[in-house]
Scaffold this motif. Structure first.
Motif, PDB file in Angstrom:
ATOM      1  N   ASN A  65       0.865  -1.173   0.000  1.00 12.90           N
ATOM      2  CA  ASN A  65       0.000   0.000   0.000  1.00 12.90           C
ATOM      3  C   ASN A  65       0.909   1.233   0.000  1.00 12.90           C
ATOM      4  O   ASN A  65       1.945   1.233   0.664  1.00 12.90           O
ATOM      5  CB  ASN A  65      -0.864  -0.034   1.270  1.00 12.90           C
ATOM      6  CG  ASN A  65      -1.927   1.030   1.277  1.00 12.90           C
ATOM      7  OD1 ASN A  65      -1.624   2.221   1.175  1.00 12.90           O
ATOM      8  ND2 ASN A  65      -3.168   0.612   1.402  1.00 12.90           N
ATOM      9  N   LYS A 118       0.776   3.805   1.519  1.00 12.96           N
ATOM     10  CA  LYS A 118       1.046   4.388   2.843  1.00 12.96           C
ATOM     11  C   LYS A 118       2.268   3.755   3.516  1.00 12.96           C
ATOM     12  O   LYS A 118       2.754   4.259   4.522  1.00 12.96           O
ATOM     13  CB  LYS A 118      -0.194   4.307   3.740  1.00 12.96           C
ATOM     14  CG  LYS A 118      -0.555   2.928   4.193  1.00 12.96           C
ATOM     15  CD  LYS A 118      -1.822   2.946   5.055  1.00 12.96           C
ATOM     16  CE  LYS A 118      -2.192   1.520   5.430  1.00 12.96           C
ATOM     17  NZ  LYS A 118      -3.574   1.275   5.713  1.00 12.96           N
ATOM     18  N   TYR A 119       2.770   2.668   2.942  1.00 12.98           N
ATOM     19  CA  TYR A 119       3.967   2.041   3.507  1.00 12.98           C
ATOM     20  C   TYR A 119       5.253   2.682   2.964  1.00 12.98           C
ATOM     21  O   TYR A 119       6.343   2.359   3.395  1.00 12.98           O
ATOM     22  CB  TYR A 119       4.025   0.536   3.192  1.00 12.98           C
ATOM     23  CG  TYR A 119       2.809  -0.251   3.609  1.00 12.98           C
ATOM     24  CD1 TYR A 119       2.096   0.089   4.759  1.00 12.98           C
ATOM     25  CD2 TYR A 119       2.379  -1.352   2.867  1.00 12.98           C
ATOM     26  CE1 TYR A 119       0.978  -0.647   5.139  1.00 12.98           C
ATOM     27  CE2 TYR A 119       1.263  -2.082   3.241  1.00 12.98           C
ATOM     28  CZ  TYR A 119       0.569  -1.725   4.376  1.00 12.98           C
ATOM     29  OH  TYR A 119      -0.527  -2.448   4.746  1.00 12.98           O
ATOM     30  N   LYS A 140       1.253  -9.546   8.739  1.00  9.93           N
ATOM     31  CA  LYS A 140       0.861  -8.347   9.489  1.00  9.93           C
ATOM     32  C   LYS A 140       1.927  -8.062  10.550  1.00  9.93           C
ATOM     33  O   LYS A 140       2.388  -6.940  10.694  1.00  9.93           O
ATOM     34  CB  LYS A 140      -0.512  -8.586  10.122  1.00  9.93           C
ATOM     35  CG  LYS A 140      -0.962  -7.516  11.085  1.00  9.93           C
ATOM     36  CD  LYS A 140      -2.013  -6.636  10.441  1.00  9.93           C
ATOM     37  CE  LYS A 140      -2.683  -5.651  11.387  1.00  9.93           C
ATOM     38  NZ  LYS A 140      -1.788  -4.853  12.223  1.00  9.93           N
ATOM     39  N   ILE A 193       4.007  -5.655   7.858  1.00 14.13           N
ATOM     40  CA  ILE A 193       3.195  -4.437   7.877  1.00 14.13           C
ATOM     41  C   ILE A 193       3.382  -3.631   9.172  1.00 14.13           C
ATOM     42  O   ILE A 193       3.710  -2.442   9.136  1.00 14.13           O
ATOM     43  CB  ILE A 193       1.710  -4.791   7.643  1.00 14.13           C
ATOM     44  CG1 ILE A 193       1.562  -5.431   6.251  1.00 14.13           C
ATOM     45  CG2 ILE A 193       0.828  -3.550   7.777  1.00 14.13           C
ATOM     46  CD1 ILE A 193       0.180  -5.935   5.912  1.00 14.13           C
ATOM     47  N   ASP A 194       3.196  -4.265  10.307  1.00 12.41           N
ATOM     48  CA  ASP A 194       3.341  -3.535  11.574  1.00 12.41           C
ATOM     49  C   ASP A 194       4.759  -2.997  11.734  1.00 12.41           C
ATOM     50  O   ASP A 194       4.962  -1.904  12.245  1.00 12.41           O
ATOM     51  CB  ASP A 194       3.012  -4.441  12.774  1.00 12.41           C
ATOM     52  CG  ASP A 194       1.520  -4.707  12.877  1.00 12.41           C
ATOM     53  OD1 ASP A 194       0.752  -4.123  12.094  1.00 12.41           O
ATOM     54  OD2 ASP A 194       1.119  -5.511  13.753  1.00 12.41           O
ATOM     55  N   ILE A 251       5.138   0.141   9.551  1.00 10.00           N
ATOM     56  CA  ILE A 251       4.373   1.292  10.062  1.00 10.00           C
ATOM     57  C   ILE A 251       4.931   1.786  11.395  1.00 10.00           C
ATOM     58  O   ILE A 251       5.091   2.988  11.606  1.00 10.00           O
ATOM     59  CB  ILE A 251       2.886   0.921  10.196  1.00 10.00           C
ATOM     60  CG1 ILE A 251       2.290   0.730   8.788  1.00 10.00           C
ATOM     61  CG2 ILE A 251       2.109   2.006  10.943  1.00 10.00           C
ATOM     62  CD1 ILE A 251       0.853   0.277   8.780  1.00 10.00           C
ATOM     63  N   GLU A 252       5.231   0.859  12.283  1.00  5.17           N
ATOM     64  CA  GLU A 252       5.630   1.294  13.631  1.00  5.17           C
ATOM     65  C   GLU A 252       7.126   1.568  13.765  1.00  5.17           C
ATOM     66  O   GLU A 252       7.526   2.417  14.557  1.00  5.17           O
ATOM     67  CB  GLU A 252       5.211   0.238  14.663  1.00  5.17           C
ATOM     68  CG  GLU A 252       3.708   0.223  14.869  1.00  5.17           C
ATOM     69  CD  GLU A 252       3.234  -1.084  15.490  1.00  5.17           C
ATOM     70  OE1 GLU A 252       4.039  -1.762  16.151  1.00  5.17           O
ATOM     71  OE2 GLU A 252       2.044  -1.421  15.290  1.00  5.17           O
ATOM     72  N   THR A 306       9.092   3.533   9.904  1.00  6.13           N
ATOM     73  CA  THR A 306       8.697   4.936   9.799  1.00  6.13           C
ATOM     74  C   THR A 306       9.611   5.836  10.634  1.00  6.13           C
ATOM     75  O   THR A 306       9.873   6.974  10.261  1.00  6.13           O
ATOM     76  CB  THR A 306       7.225   5.090  10.267  1.00  6.13           C
ATOM     77  OG1 THR A 306       6.432   4.246   9.432  1.00  6.13           O
ATOM     78  CG2 THR A 306       6.737   6.509  10.134  1.00  6.13           C
TER      79      THR A 306
END
Ligand SMILES: [Fe+2]
Length: 144
Positions: free
Chosen positions: A8, A10-11, A111, A115-116, A119-120, A123
């Motif tokens: 995505n 947003k990543y 996830k 993904i996590d 994002i966490e 970033t």
């Protein structure tokens, strides 16, 4: 395929090499998700899982090289997270020998492992890069 396992925008971190590698990891995941549980043979699954594991290591090595290059203060902690992810993925994969079992757990595994983490944690690398006003270094890896 819309199963929450795709890349995505947003990543995106804005660090080209790392973004490309993240996208490639999602591609490998898509190949696992697309395996036909009846007609694919187990060797095929094994080959893709092997690729996932080795590409993940390669990616973490490169990401860690980038962190060292920019002097990322949480480097040690982040490196430890990478080691934990590798252990987690390897353990999840070893305990799920069939295609159906892997596919069932895939969402949970990805996830947590991909993904996590992006994002966490990844970033924070982006935010540090920006705060240092360093340019996003696209050739960070080949230069090392
Ligand atoms: Fe990371």
């Amino acid at each position: 395929m819309a199963n929450g396992l795709e890349w995505n925008e947003k990543y995106r971190l804005g660090i080209a090499t790392i973004d490309d590698q993240h996208q490639y990891l999602f591609e490998i995941v898509a190949r696992i998700a697309a395996l036909d549980s009846v007609n694919s043979d187990k060797e095929e699954l094994k080959a893709i899982l092997g690729e996932l594991s080795s590409y993940m290591r390669e990616h973490f090595r490169d990401e860690e090289a980038y962190m060292r290059r920019i002097g990322f203060p949480e480097y040690k902690y982040h490196q430890k997270l990478h080691a934990e992810i590798i252990e987690f993925v390897n353990a999840s994969v070893t305990r799920s020998p069939t295609i159906t079992m892997i596919q069932t757990k895939l969402k949970f595994i990805i996830k947590k492992a991909l993904i996590d983490h992006i994002i966490e944690e990844d970033t924070k690398i982006k935010l540090y890069t920006v705060s240092q006003k360093s340019e996003f270094i696209d050739d960070c890896i080949v230069d090392l």
